[in-house]
Design a protein around this motif. Structure first.
Motif, PDB file in Angstrom:
ATOM      1  N   UNK A 117       0.801  -1.227   0.000  1.00 14.88           N
ATOM      2  CA  UNK A 117       0.000   0.000   0.000  1.00 14.88           C
ATOM      3  C   UNK A 117       0.830   1.272   0.000  1.00 14.88           C
ATOM      4  N   UNK A 118       2.138   1.148  -0.072  1.00  8.35           N
ATOM      5  CA  UNK A 118       3.011   2.321  -0.032  1.00  8.35           C
ATOM      6  C   UNK A 118       3.267   2.847  -1.442  1.00  8.35           C
ATOM      7  N   UNK A 119       2.577   3.903  -1.785  1.00 13.74           N
ATOM      8  CA  UNK A 119       2.729   4.496  -3.117  1.00 13.74           C
ATOM      9  C   UNK A 119       4.139   5.049  -3.301  1.00 13.74           C
ATOM     10  N   UNK A 120       4.665   5.697  -2.280  1.00 17.53           N
ATOM     11  CA  UNK A 120       6.013   6.266  -2.370  1.00 17.53           C
ATOM     12  C   UNK A 120       7.057   5.173  -2.591  1.00 17.53           C
ATOM     13  N   UNK A 121       6.953   4.084  -1.850  1.00 21.24           N
ATOM     14  CA  UNK A 121       7.907   2.988  -1.999  1.00 21.24           C
ATOM     15  C   UNK A 121       7.821   2.393  -3.407  1.00 21.24           C
ATOM     16  N   UNK A 122       6.621   2.172  -3.894  1.00 24.01           N
ATOM     17  CA  UNK A 122       6.467   1.565  -5.216  1.00 24.01           C
ATOM     18  C   UNK A 122       6.980   2.483  -6.323  1.00 24.01           C
ATOM     19  N   UNK A 123       6.800   3.781  -6.150  1.00 23.90           N
ATOM     20  CA  UNK A 123       7.288   4.731  -7.149  1.00 23.90           C
ATOM     21  C   UNK A 123       8.809   4.678  -7.262  1.00 23.90           C
ATOM     22  N   UNK A 124       9.506   4.738  -6.137  1.00 31.84           N
ATOM     23  CA  UNK A 124      10.972   4.702  -6.185  1.00 31.84           C
ATOM     24  C   UNK A 124      11.479   3.305  -6.530  1.00 31.84           C
ATOM     25  N   UNK A 125      10.720   2.271  -6.167  1.00 27.47           N
ATOM     26  CA  UNK A 125      11.119   0.903  -6.510  1.00 27.47           C
ATOM     27  C   UNK A 125      11.062   0.695  -8.024  1.00 27.47           C
ATOM     28  N   UNK A 126      10.010   1.190  -8.671  1.00 24.49           N
ATOM     29  CA  UNK A 126       9.918   1.046 -10.126  1.00 24.49           C
ATOM     30  C   UNK A 126      11.043   1.802 -10.827  1.00 24.49           C
ATOM     31  N   UNK A 127      11.405   2.971 -10.304  1.00 23.14           N
ATOM     32  CA  UNK A 127      12.527   3.720 -10.883  1.00 23.14           C
ATOM     33  C   UNK A 127      13.805   2.891 -10.775  1.00 23.14           C
ATOM     34  N   UNK A 128      14.015   2.277  -9.638  1.00 23.64           N
ATOM     35  CA  UNK A 128      15.187   1.423  -9.435  1.00 23.64           C
ATOM     36  C   UNK A 128      15.174   0.228 -10.384  1.00 23.64           C
ATOM     37  N   UNK A 129      14.021  -0.414 -10.532  1.00 19.40           N
ATOM     38  CA  UNK A 129      13.927  -1.580 -11.417  1.00 19.40           C
ATOM     39  C   UNK A 129      14.188  -1.216 -12.877  1.00 19.40           C
ATOM     40  N   UNK A 130      13.721  -0.041 -13.284  1.00 18.36           N
ATOM     41  CA  UNK A 130      13.981   0.399 -14.663  1.00 18.36           C
ATOM     42  C   UNK A 130      15.483   0.556 -14.890  1.00 18.36           C
ATOM     43  N   UNK A 131      16.169   1.140 -13.930  1.00 19.35           N
ATOM     44  CA  UNK A 131      17.616   1.313 -14.071  1.00 19.35           C
ATOM     45  C   UNK A 131      18.344  -0.028 -14.005  1.00 19.35           C
ATOM     46  N   UNK A 132      17.903  -0.934 -13.145  1.00 22.58           N
ATOM     47  CA  UNK A 132      18.531  -2.257 -13.066  1.00 22.58           C
ATOM     48  C   UNK A 132      18.352  -3.043 -14.358  1.00 22.58           C
ATOM     49  N   UNK A 133      17.269  -2.785 -15.052  1.00 25.35           N
ATOM     50  CA  UNK A 133      16.971  -3.532 -16.276  1.00 25.35           C
ATOM     51  C   UNK A 133      17.693  -2.988 -17.502  1.00 25.35           C
ATOM     52  N   UNK A 134      18.344  -1.840 -17.364  1.00 22.23           N
ATOM     53  CA  UNK A 134      19.068  -1.290 -18.515  1.00 22.23           C
ATOM     54  C   UNK A 134      20.161  -2.247 -18.950  1.00 22.23           C
ATOM     55  N   UNK A 135      20.318  -2.414 -20.258  1.00 21.70           N
ATOM     56  CA  UNK A 135      21.374  -3.308 -20.754  1.00 21.70           C
ATOM     57  C   UNK A 135      22.754  -2.813 -20.341  1.00 21.70           C
ATOM     58  N   UNK A 136      23.668  -3.743 -20.206  1.00 21.87           N
ATOM     59  CA  UNK A 136      25.039  -3.420 -19.824  1.00 21.87           C
ATOM     60  C   UNK A 136      25.951  -3.440 -21.040  1.00 21.87           C
TER      61      UNK A 136
END
Length: 120
Positions: free
Chosen positions: A67-86
């Motif tokens: 239920x934490x909107x703030x946590x999910x927002x920053x978590x998705x930002x983190x996941x997008x960066x983690x998913x960037x190709x190397x």
């Protein structure tokens, strides 16, 4: 602080350790997730984060605090960066870059699937 010249990888390891040690504290999870985008802009930090199991910690936080909107927002930002190709794969199409990327989950094998592919 005695040594201010620590390698950047120490920051990633510290964040992962805090996220694991305080998995049940929403405020600490949010604080850790907010600092990660700055670190993960650097490719070597993304590689270190993937090896350290950061994706597992981020997804765990999302499950523990649904239920934490703030946590999910920053978590998705983190996941997008983690998913960037190397490496030279930066900017490749989803199919080739995301499906063939290994190691985003730290399961100890060489054939782990990318976390973003699993979520899709």
């Amino acid at each position: 602080v005695d040594n201010v010249n620590l390698p950047w990888s120490c920051a990633i390891y510290s964040v992962v350790n805090w996220m694991v040690a305080f998995a049940d504290v929403e405020g600490i999870q949010i604080m850790c997730l907010k600092c990660l985008p700055y670190l993960l802009e650097d490719e070597s930090q993304r590689t270190t984060a993937q090896r350290a199991g950061l994706t597992d910690s981020v997804l765990r936080a999302m499950v523990l605090f649904p239920d934490s909107i703030e946590l999910h927002t920053v978590a998705f930002h983190t996941l997008v960066l983690l998913a960037r190709p190397l490496g030279g794969n930066e900017g490749m199409l989803f199919h080739t870059a995301m499906v063939n990327t290994r190691g985003i989950f730290n399961n100890g094998s060489n054939n782990s699937k990318n976390g973003i592919v699993i979520m899709l």
